[in-house]
Design a protein around this motif. Structure first.
Motif, PDB file in Angstrom:
ATOM      1  N   PRO A  31       4.972  57.304  25.168  1.00 16.35           N
ATOM      2  CA  PRO A  31       4.798  58.070  23.936  1.00 16.35           C
ATOM      3  C   PRO A  31       3.356  58.545  23.804  1.00 16.35           C
ATOM      4  O   PRO A  31       2.435  57.961  24.381  1.00 16.35           O
ATOM      5  N   GLU A  32       3.187  59.626  23.059  1.00 13.94           N
ATOM      6  CA  GLU A  32       1.829  60.121  22.809  1.00 13.94           C
ATOM      7  C   GLU A  32       1.220  59.344  21.653  1.00 13.94           C
ATOM      8  O   GLU A  32       1.819  59.191  20.603  1.00 13.94           O
ATOM      9  N   LEU A  33      -0.004  58.852  21.861  1.00 13.13           N
ATOM     10  CA  LEU A  33      -0.674  58.091  20.808  1.00 13.13           C
ATOM     11  C   LEU A  33      -1.213  59.034  19.752  1.00 13.13           C
ATOM     12  O   LEU A  33      -1.838  60.059  20.086  1.00 13.13           O
ATOM     13  N   PRO A  34      -0.991  58.725  18.477  1.00 14.54           N
ATOM     14  CA  PRO A  34      -1.518  59.584  17.410  1.00 14.54           C
ATOM     15  C   PRO A  34      -3.041  59.459  17.329  1.00 14.54           C
ATOM     16  O   PRO A  34      -3.580  58.374  17.566  1.00 14.54           O
ATOM     17  N   PRO A  35      -3.741  60.536  17.026  1.00 15.19           N
ATOM     18  CA  PRO A  35      -5.208  60.474  16.991  1.00 15.19           C
ATOM     19  C   PRO A  35      -5.751  59.723  15.793  1.00 15.19           C
ATOM     20  O   PRO A  35      -6.831  59.148  15.865  1.00 15.19           O
ATOM     21  N   ASN A  36      -5.025  59.700  14.662  1.00 10.16           N
ATOM     22  CA  ASN A  36      -5.563  59.108  13.437  1.00 10.16           C
ATOM     23  C   ASN A  36      -5.446  57.587  13.450  1.00 10.16           C
ATOM     24  O   ASN A  36      -4.470  57.023  13.925  1.00 10.16           O
ATOM     25  N   LYS A  37      -6.474  56.929  12.918  1.00  4.87           N
ATOM     26  CA  LYS A  37      -6.470  55.478  12.765  1.00  4.87           C
ATOM     27  C   LYS A  37      -6.389  55.146  11.281  1.00  4.87           C
ATOM     28  O   LYS A  37      -6.776  55.937  10.432  1.00  4.87           O
ATOM     29  N   CYS A  38      -5.936  53.910  10.967  1.00  8.67           N
ATOM     30  CA  CYS A  38      -5.814  53.527   9.567  1.00  8.67           C
ATOM     31  C   CYS A  38      -7.192  53.214   8.977  1.00  8.67           C
ATOM     32  O   CYS A  38      -8.124  52.827   9.689  1.00  8.67           O
ATOM     33  N   GLY A  39      -7.319  53.375   7.684  1.00 12.90           N
ATOM     34  CA  GLY A  39      -8.573  53.087   7.003  1.00 12.90           C
ATOM     35  C   GLY A  39      -8.793  51.597   6.862  1.00 12.90           C
ATOM     36  O   GLY A  39      -7.910  50.772   7.144  1.00 12.90           O
ATOM     37  N   LYS A  40     -10.009  51.235   6.381  1.00 20.33           N
ATOM     38  CA  LYS A  40     -10.400  49.825   6.273  1.00 20.33           C
ATOM     39  C   LYS A  40      -9.487  49.068   5.314  1.00 20.33           C
ATOM     40  O   LYS A  40      -9.087  47.931   5.561  1.00 20.33           O
ATOM     41  N   LYS A  41      -9.127  49.736   4.196  1.00 21.77           N
ATOM     42  CA  LYS A  41      -8.277  49.084   3.194  1.00 21.77           C
ATOM     43  C   LYS A  41      -6.926  48.705   3.790  1.00 21.77           C
ATOM     44  O   LYS A  41      -6.448  47.576   3.630  1.00 21.77           O
ATOM     45  N   PHE A  42      -6.310  49.670   4.498  1.00 21.59           N
ATOM     46  CA  PHE A  42      -5.008  49.398   5.105  1.00 21.59           C
ATOM     47  C   PHE A  42      -5.130  48.371   6.240  1.00 21.59           C
ATOM     48  O   PHE A  42      -4.224  47.580   6.478  1.00 21.59           O
ATOM     49  N   HIS A  43      -6.259  48.390   6.947  1.00 16.54           N
ATOM     50  CA  HIS A  43      -6.457  47.442   8.039  1.00 16.54           C
ATOM     51  C   HIS A  43      -6.478  46.004   7.502  1.00 16.54           C
ATOM     52  O   HIS A  43      -5.877  45.105   8.091  1.00 16.54           O
ATOM     53  N   ILE A  44      -7.159  45.785   6.382  1.00 20.03           N
ATOM     54  CA  ILE A  44      -7.218  44.455   5.761  1.00 20.03           C
ATOM     55  C   ILE A  44      -5.825  44.020   5.308  1.00 20.03           C
ATOM     56  O   ILE A  44      -5.415  42.871   5.501  1.00 20.03           O
ATOM     57  N   GLU A  45      -5.108  44.962   4.685  1.00 22.78           N
ATOM     58  CA  GLU A  45      -3.751  44.646   4.217  1.00 22.78           C
ATOM     59  C   GLU A  45      -2.839  44.319   5.396  1.00 22.78           C
ATOM     60  O   GLU A  45      -2.042  43.368   5.348  1.00 22.78           O
ATOM     61  N   LEU A  46      -2.972  45.113   6.465  1.00 20.46           N
ATOM     62  CA  LEU A  46      -2.154  44.892   7.660  1.00 20.46           C
ATOM     63  C   LEU A  46      -2.467  43.538   8.290  1.00 20.46           C
ATOM     64  O   LEU A  46      -1.563  42.806   8.689  1.00 20.46           O
TER      65      LEU A  46
ATOM     66  N   GLU B  66      10.006  45.962   1.469  1.00 16.26           N
ATOM     67  CA  GLU B  66      10.208  47.287   2.053  1.00 16.26           C
ATOM     68  C   GLU B  66       8.904  48.056   2.199  1.00 16.26           C
ATOM     69  O   GLU B  66       8.692  48.766   3.182  1.00 16.26           O
ATOM     70  N   ASN B  67       8.011  47.946   1.214  1.00 13.43           N
ATOM     71  CA  ASN B  67       6.721  48.648   1.295  1.00 13.43           C
ATOM     72  C   ASN B  67       5.901  48.152   2.489  1.00 13.43           C
ATOM     73  O   ASN B  67       5.233  48.944   3.170  1.00 13.43           O
ATOM     74  N   GLU B  68       5.945  46.838   2.728  1.00 14.10           N
ATOM     75  CA  GLU B  68       5.199  46.277   3.860  1.00 14.10           C
ATOM     76  C   GLU B  68       5.803  46.724   5.184  1.00 14.10           C
ATOM     77  O   GLU B  68       5.082  47.027   6.144  1.00 14.10           O
ATOM     78  N   LYS B  69       7.124  46.793   5.243  1.00 12.30           N
ATOM     79  CA  LYS B  69       7.775  47.281   6.462  1.00 12.30           C
ATOM     80  C   LYS B  69       7.378  48.730   6.747  1.00 12.30           C
ATOM     81  O   LYS B  69       7.094  49.098   7.893  1.00 12.30           O
ATOM     82  N   ASP B  70       7.366  49.539   5.701  1.00 12.89           N
ATOM     83  CA  ASP B  70       6.983  50.950   5.875  1.00 12.89           C
ATOM     84  C   ASP B  70       5.543  51.057   6.367  1.00 12.89           C
ATOM     85  O   ASP B  70       5.230  51.890   7.229  1.00 12.89           O
ATOM     86  N   LEU B  71       4.663  50.211   5.818  1.00 17.45           N
ATOM     87  CA  LEU B  71       3.255  50.241   6.230  1.00 17.45           C
ATOM     88  C   LEU B  71       3.129  49.850   7.707  1.00 17.45           C
ATOM     89  O   LEU B  71       2.417  50.515   8.476  1.00 17.45           O
ATOM     90  N   ILE B  72       3.818  48.797   8.112  1.00 13.49           N
ATOM     91  CA  ILE B  72       3.753  48.347   9.507  1.00 13.49           C
ATOM     92  C   ILE B  72       4.263  49.432  10.444  1.00 13.49           C
ATOM     93  O   ILE B  72       3.659  49.715  11.487  1.00 13.49           O
ATOM     94  N   TRP B  73       5.373  50.064  10.070  1.00 14.64           N
ATOM     95  CA  TRP B  73       5.944  51.085  10.944  1.00 14.64           C
ATOM     96  C   TRP B  73       5.010  52.301  11.028  1.00 14.64           C
ATOM     97  O   TRP B  73       4.812  52.858  12.106  1.00 14.64           O
TER      98      TRP B  73
END
Length: 916
Positions: free
Chosen positions: A366-381, A395-402
Motif C-alpha cells: 500500500p502507499e503510505l499517506p504523507p500526513n502524520k498525526c498531531g501531538k494531541k492525537f499521538h498522546i491519545e493514541l 467506537e470513537n477510539e476504533k475510528d481514531l486507530i483506523w
C-alpha cells in the motif's frame, strides 16, 4: 465356560489369575463359515494365537480352502464398538482389549507394510484410521492426501541423511535455544446474503423438561453472522413454532450485508430456544430457554460460498456468557452423536450458476499517506495502545486507530491486535486495506504475536502473519507455550492452516516438541468437537516421525496397564468396603498379582517417561494412595542416570488440565523472574494430562507436607497447626551449619515466589496438605483445583480470608527463629515486591495465555470474566506506585489475618487425624 469377558480384558485377566485361571475362552469365526471355540493363553501374542488356531482348524472341514496362514489376519470389535484390524501381530491379546472374546479371521489384502503402519498409528492415536477413511468429507480426504505426500517426501530425505544428520534431526539437543476482499462475483454485489430455513425440521433434545399438563413451548431459531466475536449485522429471528418433536419454518432469514462484504472467515451461528409465557403480578412476559446451538462457516475450506441443503447436528451445552444466545466462539464441527441431538436443516441459496469463490489477495504494497498525526492525537493514541487486552474500545477510539493506522504501524507495532479490533470487517474495502498493510507491518516478538491467535482474530492473513512471527521462537520458547498453541487449534475452522503446518514441522524437527505435541493432542481425543481434527494432526505427525511410533506406543500401552491396575484397586475397595484391613490386604495382593504378569512387567519397564522423554524408566515399584480415586504411587529407576529413583503419581478419575495450566504459568513466572536476575527457587514439577480424566504427576523428591511436619511435632492434632517451631526444627534436623543458613535462604526466596504467584493467580483451597517443603528448604504448592479467585466456601461463608498464605511460622523460619530479625523479614518483603512488579510488566502475556485456553473446557476458566481476576490482581491500568500500594495492603492483610489460616489448618489436621 469361564466368566464372560468384561469391558476391560486386563481386569478380567487379573481376576482370572487370582482364581488360578491362565486361559481365556475365545470364539473364532473363519472365512469358510466354520466356528471354533478354543482356550488360548491370555498373554499370548496375536501371532501365536493365529498359529494355535491354524493347528486346530486342520481337523475341521474346508481347511484346504483357507490357503496360506500369512494371507489372513484377525479382526475384532474394540472398546469403541467398531471393527479393528489386528495387523500388528506382535501385540498381546490382553493389550488388544476386544469388547467381547471373539476374533474373526479375514483374508488379508495386499500392501501389508502400509496396513501394518496404519494399524500401529490407529492404535497409537486412539482412533482407527478406517474411521477416517469412512468419513464422507472431502476436506478430510484432501488434508490426509497432502500430509501423506509431505510425509513421504520427508521420509525420503531422511533415508538420504548421514548418521549424524539423522541424529540431529530426530534427537536434537533438548530445548535447544534456538487478499483483498474485493467484490466476489460481478452481478452479486447488491444481493443480500440469505440463510433460507425452508422445510426446516428441528428434532427436540429430550433433555428439556416440560410439564405434561401445560401446552408444549413455542420454539424459535435465531441466526447471526459473526467474524470472531463481532456481529457483522443484526441477527435474524424466525417466527415461533409449536409442536412436541418437530418444528417446520417455511421462511427466509435475511441479513443486512452484501455477499461481497462477507469476510473469508465469516461464520453462521444458530441458536434454538424455547419461548414460554411467564405471568407475574398481572404482567405477562416471555422467557427464553436455550435448547441447542450450532455453527457453520459461510465459505468452505476451498473458499467457495456454501450453497444447498445442509443438516447441522447441534450441541446442548451452553457457555456462561452468550450474546443473543448465539455461541460464535463454539466449534464449527457438528455433533457426531447424531441420535440424541437436535438436528437443524437449512437451505443456503444459489446466487449464480457458477460457484462463488472468495478471491485470493493480490499482495501489493500500500502507499503510505504523507500526513502524520498531531501531538494531541499521538498522546491519545499512546494511551489507548498501552491498555491491557481486556480493555474495551469505544467506537470513537476504533475510528481514531483506523484513521491513524500508519502511525500505529510506525510507532506502536505491538498494538496490531487493537487495530484489528478497529477494522470494519463488514466492509470489503477495509479488509483489503488491512490485508495489504499486513504485508509491510514490522514483525512482532513471538510473545506479542501469541495474542493474534486468539479467537477475536480469525482472519487467515492475520493468523499467517502471527505464525510467521512464531517461527522466530527457539525450541525452548515453543515448548513453553505449546499448551496454548494446541488449544488454539480449536479456533482454526479448516484442517489445513498455517498453525497446523508450523506445529507439525517443528515437532518433526525436534522429538521433545513432538513428544508433548502428541500427548497434548492425544489427551483430548475423547472430546467430540476436536476428535477428527486432532486425529488428523496426530496421523500426520506419526507418518512424518515413523521412528518415534514405537517409543510412543509403549507409553500408551503402559498407561493403559496402569489404568487397569487402578480400576482393579477401585473394584477391590468397593467389594471389601466393610473391612479396611481386609480391603487393604486383598487389594494389595490383587495389584501385585496383576503387576507380576509378564505382559505388565514388560510393558511397564524400559519406557521413556511421558513426563520427560529424556528419562528412561525401569524397575517399577508400586503402591496405591488412600484417597477417593486411589492414585498409584510409582517409583522408577532412571536407567540413563545411574539408577536414580524417580517418583510418579498416576491419576485416573481426576482432570489434571487445570493443574497442568497452573504449573505452566508458574514455570513462565520463574523464567520471567530469572530474566530479571531474580531466582525465587520455584519448583514447577511435571504434570501431564494423558487422557480423559487421567494423567501423571511428578513426585518432588525429599519433600513433605506442612501438615505432616506439624503433626510429627505434636501428639495432639488440634495443637499441631499452632506450633510455630515445628517447621524450623524440621529444617534444622535436615540441615546443619552452613547448610541450614542456605536452606533458610531457599525457604525465604521460594516463599516469596509462591506468595506472589498464588496471589496473582488467585489459587485457592490452600491448606497444610497442599503446601510442601523440601529438605533443602524450598517451599512449594501442589494441587491447583481452584484458581482465579474461586475460593472454597462453606454455608455461604468464605473459608479462605487471606489473599495468600503467609503464616507466622513461615515468618519464624525467614527470621531464623529470632523475633527481632527485621533485616531478614525486610529482604523477604522486598523479594515479594520485586517479583510482583516483574509480573505486572508482563501482565498482557498472562492475560493472553489464559484467553487462549477459554475453549479448553476447564471448570474455572469458561469466560472473559474469569480472566478479569488477573487484571485486578496485577492492578493493570494503574501506575507502578499505585499497584505497589495495593500489593502492600494485601501483604499486610495476609500477615494480619494469618490466624484464620491457622484455624483452618487446625480443622484440616483434626479431620485428617480422625480419618487415619
Amino acid at each position: 465356560m469361564p466368566p464372560a469377558m468384561t469391558d476391560d480384558l486386563d481386569l478380567w485377566a487379573a481376576h482370572s489369575q487370582l482364581c488360578g485361571e491362565d486361559l481365556v475362552t475365545v470364539d473364532f469365526l473363519l472365512p469358510t463359515g466354520i466356528y471354533i471355540q478354543m482356550d488360548v493363553p491370555r498373554e499370548a501374542t496375536i501371532q501365536h494365537i493365529k498359529l494355535l488356531l491354524w493347528k486346530q482348524a486342520q481337523s475341521y472341514p474346508l481347511f484346504p480352502s483357507l490357503g496360506e496362514m500369512e494371507g489372513h489376519m484377525f479382526e475384532c470389535v474394540n472398546q469403541a464398538a467398531v471393527h479393528e484390524e489386528l495387523e500388528d501381530e506382535t501385540r498381546r491379546l490382553c493389550d488388544v482389549r476386544p469388547f467381547c472374546p471373539m476374533l474373526k479371521l479375514v483374508t488379508r489384502n495386499c500392501g501389508r507394510a502400509e496396513r501394518l503402519l496404519d494399524s500401529k498409528i490407529g492404535v497409537l492415536i486412539g482412533k482407527g484410521l478406517h474411521e477416517l477413511d469412512a468419513l464422507q468429507d472431502q476436506e478430510v480426504k484432501d488434508f490426509r492426501s497432502k500430509m501423506f505426500r509431505i510425509s513421504e517426501e520427508k521420509m525420503q530425505r531422511v533415508q538420504l541423511m548421514t548418521w549424524s544428520e539423522w541424529l540431529q534431526a530426530c534427537f536434537s539437543p533438548q530445548l535447544e535455544p534456538g487478499g483483498g476482499a474485493t467484490p466476489v462475483t460481478d452481478g452479486v454485489n447488491d444481493k443480500q446474503a440469505e440463510a433460507s430455513l425452508k422445510n426446516t425440521v428441528i428434532s427436540h433434545d429430550h433433555r428439556i423438561m416440560v410439564n405434561p399438563l401445560l401446552p408444549p413451548p413455542q420454539v424459535q431459531v435465531r441466526a447471526g453472522l459473526f467474524h470472531g466475536t463481532e456481529l457483522l449485522c443484526k441477527p435474524a429471528v424466525s417466527s415461533e413454532s409449536s409442536g412436541r418433536s418437530e418444528h417446520v419454518w417455511n421462511l427466509t432469514l435475511e441479513f443486512d450485508i452484501t455477499v461481497s462484504d462477507l469476510p473469508r472467515m465469516a461464520r453462521l451461528c444458530f441458536a434454538i430456544y424455547a419461548v414460554m409465557d411467564k405471568v407475574k403480578k398481572q404482567k405477562s412476559t416471555k422467557n427464553h430457554y436455550p435448547v441447542a446451538w450450532v455453527n457453520t462457516m459461510v465459505f468452505d475450506y476451498k473458499g467457495q460460498l456454501k450453497t444447498g441443503d445442509i443438516i447441522l447436528h447441534s450441541w446442548s451445552s451452553f457457555p456462561d456468557e452468550l450474546e443473543e444466545m448465539l455461541n460464535p466462539i463454539g466449534t464449527i464441527q457438528t455433533n457426531p452423536y447424531t441420535e440424541n441431538c437436535t438436528a437443524l436443516h437449512i437451505h443456503l441459496p444459489d446466487y449464480n450458476p457458477h460457484p462463488i469463490l472468495f478471491p485470493p489477495f493480490d499482495k501489493e504494497d500500500p502507499e503510505l499517506p504523507p500526513n502524520k498525526c498531531g501531538k494531541k492525537f499521538h498522546i491519545e493514541l499512546k494511551e489507548i495502545m498501552e491498555r491491557d487486552p481486556l480493555s474495551q474500545l469505544c467506537e470513537n477510539e476504533k475510528d481514531l486507530i483506523w484513521t491513524l493506522r500508519y502511525d500505529c504501524m510506525e510507532n506502536f507495532p505491538q498494538s496490531l491486535p487493537k487495530l484489528l479490533l478497529s477494522v470494519k470487517w463488514s466492509k470489503h474495502e477495509d479488509m483489503a486495506q488491512l490485508q495489504a498493510l499486513l504485508q509491510i507491518w514490522p514483525k512482532l516478538s513471538p510473545r506479542d504475536a501469541l495474542e493474534l491467535l486468539d479467537f477475536n482474530y480469525p482472519d487467515q492473513y492475520v493468523r499467517e502473519y502471527a505464525v510467521g512471527c512464531l517461527r522466530d521462537m527457539s525450541d525452548e520458547e515453543l515448548s513453553q507455550y505449546l499448551l496454548q498453541l494446541v488449544q488454539v487449534l480449536r479456533y482454526e475452522p479448516y484442517y489445513d492452516c498455517a498453525l497446523t503446518r508450523f506445529l507439525l514441522n517443528r515437532a518433526q524437527c525436534n522429538r521433545n516438541i513432538g513428544h508433548f505435541l502428541f500427548w497434548h493432542l492425544r489427551s483430548e481425543m475423547h472430546m467430540p468437537a476436536v476428535s477428527v481434527q486432532f486425529s488428523l494432526i496426530l496421523e500426520a505427525y506419526c507418518r512424518g516421525s515413523i521412528p518415534h511410533i514405537e517409543v510412543l506406543k509403549k507409553q500408551v500401552e503402559a498407561l493403559s496397564k496402569l489404568k487397569s491396575v487402578n480400576e482393579l484397586i477401585k473394584l477391590g475397595t468397593i467389594k471389601n468396603a466393610r473391612s479396611k484391613t481386609k480391603e487393604a490386604m486383598l487389594t494389595k495382593e490383587a495389584m501385585m498379582t496383576c503387576l507380576r504378569q509378564s505382559g505388565y512387567t514388560e510393558t511397564l519397564s524400559d519406557l521413556h517417561s511421558p513426563l520427560n522423554p529424556s528419562v528412561l524408566l525401569s524397575g517399577i515399584k508400586c503402591r496405591y494412595m488412600d484417597s477417593k480415586m486411589k492414585p498409584l504411587w510409582i517409583v522408577y529407576n532412571n536407567k540413563l542416570l545411574g539408577g536414580d529413583t524417580l517418583g510418579i503419581i498416576f491419576k485416573n478419575g481426576d482432570d489434571l488440565r487445570q493443574d497442568m495450566l497452573t504449573l505452566q504459568i508458574l514455570r513462565l513466572m520463574d523464567l520471567l523472574w530469572k530474566e530479571a536476575n531474580l531466582d525465587l527457587r520455584i519448583v514447577p514439577y511435571g504434570c501431564l494430562a494423558t487422557g480423559d480424566r487421567s494423567g501423571l504427576i511428578e513426585v518432588v523428591s525429599s519433600a513433605d507436607t506442612i501438615a505432616n511436619i506439624q503433626l510429627t511435632s505434636s501428639n495432639v492434632a488440634a495443637a499441631a497447626a499452632f506450633n510455630k517451631d515445628a517447621l524450623l526444627n524440621w529444617l534444622k534436623e535436615k540441615n546443619s551449619g552452613d547448610a541450614l543458613e542456605k536452606a533458610i535462604e531457599e525457604f525465604t526466596l521460594s516463599c516469596a515466589g509462591y506468595c506472589v504467584a498464588t496471589y496473582v493467580l488467585g489459587i485457592g483451597d490452600r491448606h497444610s496438605d497442599n503446601i510442601m517443603v523440601r529438605s533443602t528448604g524450598q517451599l512449594f504448592h501442589i494441587d491447583f483445583g481452584h484458581i482465579l479467585g474461586n475460593f472454597k466456601s462453606k454455608f455461604g461463608i468464605k473459608r479462605e480470608r487471606v489473599p495468600f498464605i503467609l503464616t507466622h511460622d513461615f515468618i519464624h523460619v525467614i527470621q531464623q527463629g529470632k523475633t527481632g530479625n527485621t533485616e531478614k523479614f525486610g529482604s523477604f518483603r522486598n523479594y515479594c515486591e520485586q517479583a510482583y512488579l516483574i509480573l505486572r510488566r508482563n501482565g498482557n502475556l498472562f492475560i493472553t495465555l489464559f484467553a487462549l485456553m477459554l475453549t479448553a473446557g476447564l471448570p474455572e476458566l469458561t469466560s472473559v470474566k474469569d480472566i478479569q481476576y488477573l487484571k485486578d490482581s496485577l492492578a493493570l491500568g494503574k501506575t507502578d506506585d499505585e499497584a505497589l500500594k495495593q500489593f502492600r495492603q494485601k501483604f499486610d492483610e495476609a500477615l494480619r489475618e494469618s490466624w484464620t489460616t491457622k484455624v483452618n489448618w487446625m480443622a484440616h489436621n483434626v479431620v485428617k487425624d480422625n480419618r487415619s
